[in-house]
Structures are given as structure tokens and as C-alpha cells.
Design an enzyme around this catalytic site. Structure first.
Site, PDB file in Angstrom:
ATOM      1  N   HIS A 191       0.861  -1.180   0.000  1.00 41.97           N
ATOM      2  CA  HIS A 191       0.000   0.000   0.000  1.00 41.97           C
ATOM      3  C   HIS A 191       0.897   1.230   0.000  1.00 41.97           C
ATOM      4  O   HIS A 191       1.012   1.928   0.980  1.00 41.97           O
ATOM      5  CB  HIS A 191      -0.961   0.024   1.190  1.00 41.97           C
ATOM      6  CG  HIS A 191      -0.350  -0.413   2.475  1.00 41.97           C
ATOM      7  ND1 HIS A 191      -0.362  -1.715   2.885  1.00 41.97           N
ATOM      8  CD2 HIS A 191       0.278   0.271   3.458  1.00 41.97           C
ATOM      9  CE1 HIS A 191       0.236  -1.810   4.062  1.00 41.97           C
ATOM     10  NE2 HIS A 191       0.632  -0.628   4.422  1.00 41.97           N
TER      11      HIS A 191
ATOM     12  N   LYS B 131      -3.766   3.068  16.347  1.00 46.13           N
ATOM     13  CA  LYS B 131      -5.052   3.705  16.038  1.00 46.13           C
ATOM     14  C   LYS B 131      -6.119   3.288  17.053  1.00 46.13           C
ATOM     15  O   LYS B 131      -7.025   4.043  17.381  1.00 46.13           O
ATOM     16  CB  LYS B 131      -5.470   3.314  14.625  1.00 46.13           C
ATOM     17  CG  LYS B 131      -6.686   4.056  14.123  1.00 46.13           C
ATOM     18  CD  LYS B 131      -6.880   3.789  12.648  1.00 46.13           C
ATOM     19  CE  LYS B 131      -8.341   3.824  12.309  1.00 46.13           C
ATOM     20  NZ  LYS B 131      -9.087   2.634  12.649  1.00 46.13           N
TER      21      LYS B 131
END
Length: 878
Positions: A137, A545
Site C-alpha cells: 500500500h 489507532k
């Protein structure tokens, strides 16, 4: 300012002038004057001139729509060129490299001082294993065509870095530089369409071809020289401690664009590129190896006594084989049905054995200097890259396997696998793994999603064993998740045992990792299958996160420590696979510091770590930079294994438990419980606009309708980096540190900072984030873009950031941020002058974009350029 930085600044100044000349030529004096005015105001504003700051704001607010794009592009390109100058500085003999010789030499000296004997060192060197995983990614914003131009700029800087250049030589280099800067200016820097997974894989192969192919043998040569000099030891030819794997084309977690067919295509493409590169290498040997004297073994391989140039004859045979292999793979890539040629190269040994025989023969016949030239480099490339070029990992989410097996058990009328208890799942899986009959009926027609899971396993089963490195299971939560993949591979007819690595990435999963691995080790069938080797992946980005950086870092440390202990107890060699990002909020840290901050014993099984997006280019974009990066990795692993940090004191553990609990609660109170948080996040950052940027092949969200929790870690971090609040990288950490100070433990924190690499690195990473964050810019985003009702939340966050900076400086006992790393502080300061105008301009563009009923292509394009430019300025995206 010392001499080192002045060389870099003069390069930045020269490149800036060339860009200015290009802009003037392309758009006229007026635009250049405007850009120059903005740059000077930005510099003065940074120096504290409030009047110039206001002037900077009004100048950028009042740009016409026609001026937006040229100004945005000018500062974006300034930053790209600044980054090139900085990258060159890190390897220049007149820059950073002058005072920072290869890290290995310093380490060997330290080890000798500590009375390490050469035997211990040789053993550690022979066990050295570095596997770098290039991820699928790419947060790499720059287009590949621009990257090639920037690499060429770097080459020019290197050519200019000589005192003995003739005038005509200098003029030629400067002319080439002007051409490259002009080419970059006249090239559109934003991709118009998203890259496909195959495009991403090609980007990875280009990195191998343009940098790693030269860089790895050059590093091993340097490493070998250091070993010979320091401990009188030569690296065995077959020992190549570096390998590369890729997720590009293999990582299907949350990416529906990565199908079994895509993976099959990428595997073929990888083999094709390897054959192509080795063919070029062998061609060099054909022209160089004209010697006639050889050993009987080489004489026989060449075809007998009548062959006058045996080495050349062997190289020619390999050239024919590689050429035939290339043709066969080309036809397969075109989808043609073709029978493999009889001399097809599929196994690395087919390439290795004849060349190694040549190597031994040359040495035996007194031609060691020839053996240790191009031939040695090729042998090392065979060991590092092989005929697969880079192996790939396949990654898939655990629920996809559960759903597939569940669909199958329901079809077979055995019940719903997904609803079974963990004990029932394990019993079923182990029974089927022992069974000699197939489980999947031939006439069964599964759903498309399930068929895709089976098809992927079939691709693995049909690939050469060396082409696939591991199967990674994201969101692994139980032993059955690992057993399920082994069953799926068995059903696909996989003829080899593939390492299957559970990935633990949320706070709860990290805390449960030890228990899951222990349960697996208690299964006799599993123990026999893995031959005492286990890989476990630790997820950095999703845990940060989920819980904030401090709690995530401590959970990762504790999980690794527990896994090391359980594997040691069970006699298992553990390879920890670190899923780090390039940013602090996703676990990123300077490589050396990050490795030394891990628990003692964590690198005994070698290092396996992801290299993300734009960090691949910064660390491995040039052969010379590759040498430095690999030397840092090698040095850190040897140091961690030979000079492990002391075990942390129980009191330090207690302090970290407190820091983790307090920081996690504060982080989650904001991110999850605060009702204004999501609207504030969406208004104060370009999060919504980021989705339009054709970054990678993977969607930004796992579930399109979801909130922050469904956002991937990359856009989450990326958005906060853009508005300079950098929130995910610090929220909760400073407040927790302050609470521990208030509890009277400041001395303990100071001791931890001084004596515990794990904690020292945490503080250092916070300092780096604070140095990149900017309170006035974050406030400017709020006042221009955020509803007044949400201002108090932004105010509270900025107040917290300000307090956190003071807390961290008090603990580190530094007068200012980054006091220990002046080179990084200098680098941030240098880029701020160019990044600040892009931030102010981005606010203006967001405002115009959000107020317009219809999108204006100029505004949209300029906005995308500011996003790319700020990413270049921060040297971090996601």
C-alpha cells in the site's frame, strides 16, 4: 552553522535557483516574483516576524484561481528537490557520511573493547538475517516517472561533488540538471488514475532493478571488508544475510483488487524480471570470462577438453537457458498456452551450481581477483534475489477463511463452522488435517468470495516453493485461525509447508498473543509440522489507532517479550515480523533506535520488517543509500544480539503499565467518546478530500459507511499530518507522562530515559513528532475551516500538545526539541520554509473547494498538489 550543513544548503539553494529559472521561463517573471515573495515571507514568519506572517496569509488567501496551481506546484517541487539534496547529503563524503562512517566499524571496535572473542562475532555474523518486506500500500505519492528524474538529480549532485572538475565538465552537469528540473516542472505530478496492484508490483521491481540490484552486493562487499579488517573473517560466498519480500500483489486484506489471478500474474512478472536482470549479468560474464585454465569439474561442465574458453562456454549455456526462460514467461504473461522448454530455469540451484563451480575453479587456479569481481556479485544476487527476484507474502483477513470453511461445512451439512466454539473448531480442523481424503467436493459451487479464497491457495500450491515467503493472517484471534489456513493449503494440494504467521494488531489481540501461541505449541501435529520454527507478526499501525501510541508501544513490547519467553521454553525459533509504518503513529522510528528498543532476545531469529511506501525510496532509492541503510540494520541486529539491553526493572514495568492505562483512556475518551471528535476531524483535516487522491490500489476504508474506526491507519495518520497537529502520534502520551511526574516519579522517568532503550526511543519519537507539529498552523486550519461550535475541542487539543512538549523536555532534560539529533532538527527547519506556504494554501483550497457547488478542476488539482507537497515536507504520509 557547520560546514556539513552549508554544503547541503548550498545544494538546496542551487536547485531552488534552477527551479526559479524554469518557472520564469515557463510562466513569466510575475509568477516567479510571487513565489519568491511567498518564500521570503515564509522564512521571515518562521523567524518570528508576526507582520510578515500576516502578509503571508493575506498573499496566499488572495491568489486568483489561475495562480493557485503554479504556486502550489512551485513549493511542492522545491520540497522534492530539497529532499533529494538531503538524501544526497546523507551519503556525501562532504556531508553526513564524513562524520558517520559505516556503523559496523564502530560496533566492532566497541565489541573488542568489551573483550568479545572472534568466535562469538563470527557466529553472530553467520546467524545474521535481515528480511525486508516491501509493502503493497505505497503511501508513495510521487509518480514513478518523477522519481526517476529525482534519482538522476541525485546523480548530478554526486558528479558535482568533486574539487577537480574541469569547467566544461561542470557546465555539462549543470546543463543536465537544468534539463531534469525543467522535465519535472513540465510533468504532471499527480496520478490521474489509481495504480493497480500490478502497477504497485512493477514499482517494487523497479526499486530492485534501479537500486537494490547494485546496492546489495555493494553492501556485502563493504560488510566483508569490515569483517576482514576487524576480525580477520571473510563472509562465505553462500552467506547472504539480506532478503527481500513483497506484499505488492499478495496483500489482499481489505483490497478486493488483489485477486488470485493478480497474484499469479505478479509471480510470473517477478520471475520474468529476475530472468531479465540475470540475463544482463550473464552477458557481462560472457564478455569477461575469457580465461582458459580451469579445474576438471569446470572442464566437464563446459563440455570437454576441446573447449578453449570453458568459463565463457558455461556462461553462454546459462545465457541460452535464461533467454528461453524469458521467452516462456513472456508467453505465459500474454496468456498463451505453451509447454515449458526442457532447459527452463525454475530452481536457484540451476543457476548457482555452474557459477559457483566457476568461482571455485578461478580461485583454485590463482585467479581469485577475477572470481571476486562480477561473478561474486552475481552469486550473491542469486542468494538474495534468486529466480523469483522478490518472494511474496500472501495476506488475508481471518474472517475470510472462517466464512469460506463455514460455507463448506454448511454445504456438507456438518453445521455452521463460524458459530462453533474454539475447541470444536480445533477438533474439526485437526481431524481434517490428519485425514487422507479431500474435504472439498468436485461439484461444489461456492460463492465468489469463498471461491477467491480457494483460488488463492491454489496459486500458492502451483508456485515454486521459493516464490512465496509466508501466509499472513490479519486480525488473528485464535489458534484455529492458523490451523484453518493450513487446512485450506492442504486442500489446494500445496506440496510444501508454508510458514503461516498470525498478525496480532489490536490491544486485546496483542495481550492475548502469548496464550494463542502457547495453545498452538501444545498441539503435537502442529509442532511436527513447523519443525520448531514460528513466525508471528506484530501490527503497529492498527494498535496505535486503537489505543494511542504509548499504550500500543507497551502492548507490542509486552507481547514480544511474552512470545520470546514461550518460544524459548518450548524450544522454538521465533521470528518476529514487525509491521511498522513510516510514521510515528504507525510504529516508525529510525531503524537503529527502533531495533535496540525491542525486548532482549527479540532479534535472535533474525529481523523481518515491513518497509512502507515512501520510506522505501528514502532508505533504498539509491545504491549508496541502500548500503548505509543495510549497514545500519546489520549493526543494530548484531549489537542487540551481542550487547543486549538490560532487562527492565520491575518498577519500570509498573510505570509503563500506568502510562499505558492513562494514555489509552485519554486517547479513547477523545477519539471514541467525544461526540464532536469525528465532525472536528473531518472539518479540520483534508480527510474527505484524501479519498480522491489516487494513492494506492487499496480503498481508504474497510467499510465505506463507517466512521474513524473503519478508516485504515494510513489515511488516519495522513490526514492529521497534513494539518500539522500530528494527533495520532502523541495524543494521550504526554498527559500520561505528566501524571506519573505528578505522582512523584520524575526521577524514575529520568532513569528510564537514560538506561532503557525502549523508553529512550519513545521519548525521542515524541520529540520528533513535536518538532514537526505546528500549533499556529493547526489553529489556522481550525479558524478557517471548522465550525465555531467545534473550536473549543481544537483549542483543548492544542493546549494539550503545548503542555506535552514541556513535559517531554522536562523528562529528557533538553532545552529544545531534537537537541540530540541536530541533523534532523536542521532538516525539519530547512523544509518548514517550503511546507508552511503549502499548509496555508491548502486551507484556502479546502475552503474554496467546500464552498463551491461544482468542483473547479484548477482548485482540485492544486489541492492534490498541496497534499503531495506537505507529505514530501513532512517526509511522512501514512
Amino acid at each position: 552553522m557547520n560546514q556539513q550543513y552549508s554544503a547541503m544548503r548550498s545544494n538546496v539553494s542551487m536547485l531552488g535557483k534552477l527551479l526559479g529559472d524554469t518557472i520564469k521561463e515557463a510562466l513569466g517573471e510575475d509568477i516567479l516574483d510571487k513565489v519568491e515573495t511567498i518564500r521570503k515571507l515564509s522564512k521571515s514568519s518562521r523567524a518570528g516576524n508576526e507582520a510578515h506572517r500576516q502578509q503571508l496569509l493575506s498573499t496566499l488567501q488572495n491568489l486568483s484561481n489561475n495562480e493557485l496551481l503554479p504556486v502550489a506546484r512551485a513549493f511542492n517541487q522545491f520540497l522534492n528537490l530539497t529532499n533529494v539534496a538531503e538524501q544526497y547529503h546523507s551519503i556525501s563524503p562532504h556531508g553526513e557520511a564524513a562524520s558517520n562512517p559505516v556503523a559496523l566499524a564502530k560496533l566492532f571496535t566497541r565489541l573488542k573493547e568489551k573483550n568479545f572473542n572472534n568466535g562469538d562475532l563470527k557466529k553472530a555474523v553467520n546467524e545474521l538475517s535481515i528480511e525486508l518486506v516491501l509493502t503493497a500500500h505505497p503511501t508513495e505519492i510521487a509518480r514513478r516517472t518523477l522519481i526517476h528524474k529525482l534519482v538522476a538529480v541525485n546523480t548530478c549532485l554526486s558528479q558535482l561533488d568533486h574539487d577537480d572538475l574541469a569547467d566544461y565538465e561542470r557546465n555539462n552537469i549543470m546543463r543536465r540538471l537544468r534539463q531534469l528540473v525543467a522535465q519535472s516542472w513540465h510533468t504532471d505530478e499527480i496520478r490521474k488514475i489509481r495504480p493497480t496492484p500490478i502497477d504497485e508490483a512493477k514499482w517494487g521491481f523497479a526499486m530492485v532493478e534501479n537500486s537494490l540490484w547494485e546496492g546489495v552486493p555493494a553492501f556485502l562487499r563493504e560488510f566483508n571488508e569490515q569483517l576482514e579488517e576487524s576480525i580477520d573473517y571473510s563472509l562465505p560466498v553462500e552467506a547472504v544475510p539480506v532478503r527481500f519480500t513483497s506484499w505488492m500483489g499478495g496483500d489482499r486484506d481489505g483490497n478486493p483488487n488483489v485477486t488470485a489471478e493478480v497474484t499469479r500474474h505478479v509471480l510470473l512478472l517477478s520471475r520474468w524480471k529476475a530472468a531479465d536482470l540475470f540475463l544482463k549479468d550473464i552477458q557481462v560474464l560472457v564478455s569477461e570470462l575469457s580465461m582458459s585454465e580451469c579445474t576438471p569439474e569446470v572442464r566437464k561442465l563446459a563440455g570437454g577438453d576441446e573447449i578453449l574458453e570453458p568459463y565463457r562456454e558455461i556462461a553462454k549455456k546459462l545465457r541460452t537457458q535464461l533467454s528461453n526462460t524469458l521467452t516462456y514467461l513472456e508467453k505465459q504473461l500474454k496468456g498463451e498456452q505453451v509447454l515449458p522448454p526442457t532447459d527452463l530455469l525454475v530452481d536457484n540451484e540451476q543457476l548457482w551450481q555452474p557459477l559457483y563451480a566457476c568461482y571455485q575453479s578461478l580461485k583454485t587456479c590463482g585467479m581469485e581477483i577475477i572470481a571476486n569481481g562480477q561473478l561474486l556479485d552475481i552469486l550473491r544476487r542469486i542468494r538474495c534475489f534468486g529466480l523469483s527476484l522478490v518472494r511474496i507474502d500472501v495476506r488475508q483477513e481471518s474472517t475470510r477463511h472462517t466464512t469460506a470453511i463455514s460455507e463448506l461445512t454448511q454445504y456438507l451439512e456438518l453445521g455452521d463452522y463460524a458459530s462453533w466454539s474454539e475447541e470444536e473448531k480445533q477438533a474439526f480442523l485437526l481431524y481434517e488435517l490428519h485425514s487422507k481424503r479431500p474435504l472439498i467436493p468436485h461439484n461444489w459451487q461456492p460463492s465468489a468470495e469463498t471461491q477467491e479464497v480457494f483460488a488463492t491457495c491454489k496459486v500458492i500450491a502451483e508456485s515454486p516453493q521459493d516464490a512465496i515467503a509466508a501466509y499472513v493472517i490479519s486480525m488473528a484471534k485464535a489458534p484455529s485461525d492458523v490451523l484453518a489456513v493450513h487446512l485450506l493449503l492442504k486442500e489446494a494440494g500445496c506440496p510444501f509447508t508454508l510458514p503461516v504467521a498470525p498478525l496480532f494488531e489490536t490491544l486485546d489481540d496483542l495481550n492475548n498473543a502469548e496464550n494463542i501461541i502457547q495453545q498452538l505449541m501444545n498441539i503435537q501435529w502442529y509442532r511436527e509440522l513447523i519443525h520448531d520454527k514460528q513466525m508471528v507478526m506484530i501490527g503497529y499501525s492498527d494498535s496505535a489507532k486503537d489505543a494511542g501510541v504509548m499504550a500500543a508501544a507497551w502492548a507490542q513490547y509486552r507481547a514480544q517479550d511474552a512470545l520470546i519467553n514461550v518460544c524459548e521454553k518450548e524450544g522454538i525459533t521465533l521470528t518476529l515480523f514487525h509491521g511498522r509504518g513510516g510514521t510515528i503513529g504507525r510504529g516508525g522510528a529510525p531503524a537503529h533506535a527502533a531495533l535496540l528498543s525491542q525486548p532482549p532476545g527479540s532479534l535472535k531469529g533474525g529481523l523481518r520488517v515491513t518497509e512502507q511506501g515512501e520510506m522505501i525510496r528514502f532508505k533504498f532509492g539509491l545504491p549508496q543509500v541502500t548500503i548505509s541503510s543495510l549497514a545500519l540494520y546489520a549493526s543494530a541486529i548484531l549489537e542487540a544480539n551481542l550487547l543486549p539491553p538490560p532487562e527492565p526493572k520491575p518498577e519500570w514495568h509498573q510505570v509503563m503499565d500506568t502510562l499505558s492505562d492513562v494514555s489509552c483512556k485519554m486517547y479513547r475518551d477523545y477519539v471514541r467518546e467525544q461526540p464532536d471528535f469525528v465532525p472536528y476531524f473531518r472539518a479540520a483535516t483534508p480527510e474527505q478530500e484524501l479519498a480522491k487522491l489516487p494513492l494506492g490500489s487499496r480503498p481508504a476504508k474497510r467499510h465505506p459507511a463507517g466512521g474513524v474506526e473503519s478508516l485504515r491507519a494510513i489515511p488516519w495518520i495522513f490526514a492529521w499530518t497534513q494539518n500539522r497537529l500530528m494527533l495520532p502520534a502523541w495524543l494521550g502520551a504526554g498527559a500520561a507522562l505528566q501524571q506519573v511526574v505528578n505522582d512523584g516519579k520524575q526521577d524514575v522517568l529520568a532513569e528510564m530515559c537514560r538506561d532503557w532503550p525502549f523508553f529512550t526511543t519513545r521519548i525521542g519519537m515524541l520529540e520528533m513528532v513535536f518538532a514537526k507539529a505546528d500549533l499556529w498552523l493547526a489553529e489556522y486550519y481550525d479558524h478557517r475551516l471548522v465550525d465555531k461550535n467545534l473550536w473549543p475541542l481544537g483549542q483543548k487539543l492544542r493546549k494539550q500538545l503545548s503542555a506535552d512538549i514541556k513535559t517531554v523536555l522536562a523528562i529528557s532534560k533538553d532545552e529544545h526539541l531534537m537537541a540530540d539529533l541536530p541533523w534532523i532538527a536542521e532538516s525539519i527547519a530547512l523544509r518548514n520554509v517550503y511546507t508552511d506556504p503549502l499548509n496555508v494554501l491548502q486551507v484556502e483550497l479546502l475552503l474554496r473547494s467546500r464552498q463551491q457547488q461544482y468542483s473547479d478542476p484548477q482548485v482540485e488539482q492544486a489541492l492534490m498538489v498541496t497534499i503531495a507537497g506537505i507529505a514530501a515536507g513532512m517526509r511522512n504520509t501514512g
